[in-house]
Design an enzyme around this catalytic site. Structure first.
Site, PDB file in Angstrom:
ATOM      1  N   LYS A 134      13.981  -7.803   4.596  1.00 50.87           N
ATOM      2  CA  LYS A 134      15.081  -8.424   4.363  1.00 50.87           C
ATOM      3  C   LYS A 134      16.241  -7.434   4.862  1.00 50.87           C
ATOM      4  O   LYS A 134      15.868  -6.152   4.298  1.00 50.87           O
ATOM      5  CB  LYS A 134      15.343  -9.230   2.884  1.00 50.87           C
ATOM      6  CG  LYS A 134      14.623 -10.269   2.709  1.00 50.87           C
ATOM      7  CD  LYS A 134      15.014 -11.557   3.420  1.00 50.87           C
ATOM      8  CE  LYS A 134      14.098 -12.609   3.322  1.00 50.87           C
ATOM      9  NZ  LYS A 134      14.116 -13.575   4.364  1.00 50.87           N
TER      10      LYS A 134
ATOM     11  N   SER B 104       0.881  -1.158  -0.097  1.00 57.29           N
ATOM     12  CA  SER B 104       0.106   0.019   0.108  1.00 57.29           C
ATOM     13  C   SER B 104       0.716   1.355   0.103  1.00 57.29           C
ATOM     14  O   SER B 104       0.350   2.059  -0.398  1.00 57.29           O
ATOM     15  CB  SER B 104      -0.977  -0.153   1.124  1.00 57.29           C
ATOM     16  OG  SER B 104      -0.197   0.304   2.451  1.00 57.29           O
TER      17      SER B 104
ATOM     18  N   ASN C 176      14.004   4.032   4.986  1.00 54.55           N
ATOM     19  CA  ASN C 176      12.997   2.981   5.409  1.00 54.55           C
ATOM     20  C   ASN C 176      12.014   3.576   6.278  1.00 54.55           C
ATOM     21  O   ASN C 176      12.377   4.747   6.678  1.00 54.55           O
ATOM     22  CB  ASN C 176      13.798   2.065   6.341  1.00 54.55           C
ATOM     23  CG  ASN C 176      12.800   0.741   6.666  1.00 54.55           C
ATOM     24  OD1 ASN C 176      12.132   0.328   6.093  1.00 54.55           O
ATOM     25  ND2 ASN C 176      12.868   0.391   7.903  1.00 54.55           N
TER      26      ASN C 176
ATOM     27  N   HIS D  18       9.492   2.678   9.360  1.00 55.71           N
ATOM     28  CA  HIS D  18       9.100   1.861  10.498  1.00 55.71           C
ATOM     29  C   HIS D  18       7.724   2.474  11.013  1.00 55.71           C
ATOM     30  O   HIS D  18       7.420   3.546  11.500  1.00 55.71           O
ATOM     31  CB  HIS D  18      10.113   1.842  11.311  1.00 55.71           C
ATOM     32  CG  HIS D  18       9.856   0.808  12.600  1.00 55.71           C
ATOM     33  ND1 HIS D  18      10.145  -0.641  12.276  1.00 55.71           N
ATOM     34  CD2 HIS D  18       9.346   0.783  13.828  1.00 55.71           C
ATOM     35  CE1 HIS D  18       9.758  -1.332  13.216  1.00 55.71           C
ATOM     36  NE2 HIS D  18       9.267  -0.593  13.988  1.00 55.71           N
TER      37      HIS D  18
ATOM     38  N   ASP E 209      16.359  -1.017  11.892  1.00 52.70           N
ATOM     39  CA  ASP E 209      15.863   0.247  12.414  1.00 52.70           C
ATOM     40  C   ASP E 209      16.786   1.152  13.100  1.00 52.70           C
ATOM     41  O   ASP E 209      16.413   1.920  14.082  1.00 52.70           O
ATOM     42  CB  ASP E 209      14.753  -0.084  13.441  1.00 52.70           C
ATOM     43  CG  ASP E 209      13.818  -1.119  12.711  1.00 52.70           C
ATOM     44  OD1 ASP E 209      13.521  -0.705  11.593  1.00 52.70           O
ATOM     45  OD2 ASP E 209      13.373  -2.193  13.404  1.00 52.70           O
TER      46      ASP E 209
ATOM     47  N   ILE F 229      19.157  -5.160   3.816  1.00 53.46           N
ATOM     48  CA  ILE F 229      19.990  -4.696   2.304  1.00 53.46           C
ATOM     49  C   ILE F 229      21.388  -4.894   2.769  1.00 53.46           C
ATOM     50  O   ILE F 229      21.972  -4.231   3.697  1.00 53.46           O
ATOM     51  CB  ILE F 229      19.423  -3.255   2.294  1.00 53.46           C
ATOM     52  CG1 ILE F 229      17.980  -3.074   1.858  1.00 53.46           C
ATOM     53  CG2 ILE F 229      20.270  -2.541   1.031  1.00 53.46           C
ATOM     54  CD1 ILE F 229      17.524  -3.892   0.512  1.00 53.46           C
TER      55      ILE F 229
HETATM   56  C1  GAR Z   1       4.236  -0.650   6.665  1.00 54.36           C
HETATM   57  O1  GAR Z   1       3.451  -0.484   7.880  1.00 54.36           O
HETATM   58  C2  GAR Z   1       5.703  -0.541   7.207  1.00 54.36           C
HETATM   59  O2  GAR Z   1       5.848   0.459   8.002  1.00 54.36           O
HETATM   60  C3  GAR Z   1       5.969  -1.865   8.079  1.00 54.36           C
HETATM   61  O3  GAR Z   1       5.335  -2.780   6.915  1.00 54.36           O
HETATM   62  C4  GAR Z   1       4.200  -2.150   6.440  1.00 54.36           C
HETATM   63  C5  GAR Z   1       4.045  -2.406   4.908  1.00 54.36           C
HETATM   64  O4  GAR Z   1       2.842  -1.992   4.672  1.00 54.36           O
HETATM   65  N1  GAR Z   1       7.401  -1.902   7.705  1.00 54.36           N
HETATM   66  C6  GAR Z   1       8.046  -2.441   8.804  1.00 54.36           C
HETATM   67  O5  GAR Z   1       7.372  -3.082   9.733  1.00 54.36           O
HETATM   68  C7  GAR Z   1       9.472  -2.848   8.642  1.00 54.36           C
HETATM   69  N2  GAR Z   1      10.081  -2.956   9.948  1.00 54.36           N
HETATM   70  P1  GAR Z   1       2.285  -2.152   3.029  1.00 54.36           P
HETATM   71  O6  GAR Z   1       3.014  -3.213   2.222  1.00 54.36           O
HETATM   72  O7  GAR Z   1       0.950  -2.018   2.962  1.00 54.36           O
HETATM   73  O8  GAR Z   1       3.157  -0.540   2.431  1.00 54.36           O
END
Ligand code: GAR
Length: 190
Positions: A85, A13, A101, A103, A144, A87
């Site tokens: 994963k 998304s 990134n 978070h 992170d 990088i």
């Molecule tokens: C997002 O909320 C992002 O912050 C999180 O994965 C989701 C992806 O949503 N990332 C992490 O947790 C990284 N540690 P999406 O596929 O709908 O964009």
């Protein structure tokens, strides 16, 4: 015009919001989406937008194959959006301060290996936090830990479920991530 690659492993998304944000931009376009998950929802979303998707095996990240594809696609900037994963250094070094990134929490809280997606929101609710939010940061080879670029906050109500918290946080991500990426790209040296 700069070229952005988005790395995503899941629903995509955020990748979709970013791609749409730049469709009419004078600054940049999303020209490539990279995923390690051939079942990721992001693949269909990008197909609908006509954006090429590179599906790769994990060893291709390490052995330089993904980096050489980024180079041949003339990618200037990389945004991770739910890419789980690590990088590797070959890409981090080639894209120093050009790889970010997002978070779904207020780092340094609720970060680190294994802290992603719903696990983060479940922990926030279990600890009865009064607020949570999003963090956009430069990427390093530790989960992170890179320098924080941007945070936004949202209240957690005592009766919120993890799903409700996830929804609030996702709204923040969709609202802020594309614009933060655009500002960073505008600051890049030519
Ligand atoms: C997002 O909320 C992002 O912050 C999180 O994965 C989701 C992806 O949503 N990332 C992490 O947790 C990284 N540690 P999406 O596929 O709908 O964009």
């Amino acid at each position: 015009m700069k070229r952005i690659a988005v790395f995503a492993s899941g629903s995509g998304s955020n990748a979709e919001k970013i791609a749409k944000h730049f469709v009419e931009s004078d600054v940049a376009r999303v020209t490539l989406v990279c995923t390690n998950n051939k079942k990721a929802g992001v693949i269909d979303r990008m197909k609908k937008l006509g954006i090429p998707v590179l599906i790769f095996q994990e060893d291709e990240l390490e052995n330089g194959s993904v980096l050489s594809k980024l180079k041949s696609a003339k990618i200037d900037f990389i945004a991770l959006a739910g890419f789980l994963k690590k990088i590797p250094n070959n890409i981090l070094q080639a894209y120093e301060r050009r790889i970010v990134n997002i978070h779904p929490a207020l780092l340094p809280d609720y970060g680190g290996e294994g802290m992603y997606g719903m696990r983060v929101h479940e922990a926030v609710v279990a600890n009865e936090e009064e607020e949570t939010g999003i963090t956009i940061h430069y990427l390093t080879n530790e989960y992170d830990e890179g320098e924080i670029i941007f945070q936004a906050r949202v209240e957690v109500d005592p009766e919120d479920t993890p799903e409700e918290v996830a929804y609030k946080v996702q709204q923040l991500e969709h609202t802020h991530y594309p614009g933060v990426i655009e500002s960073l790209i505008q600051e890049l040296d030519e």
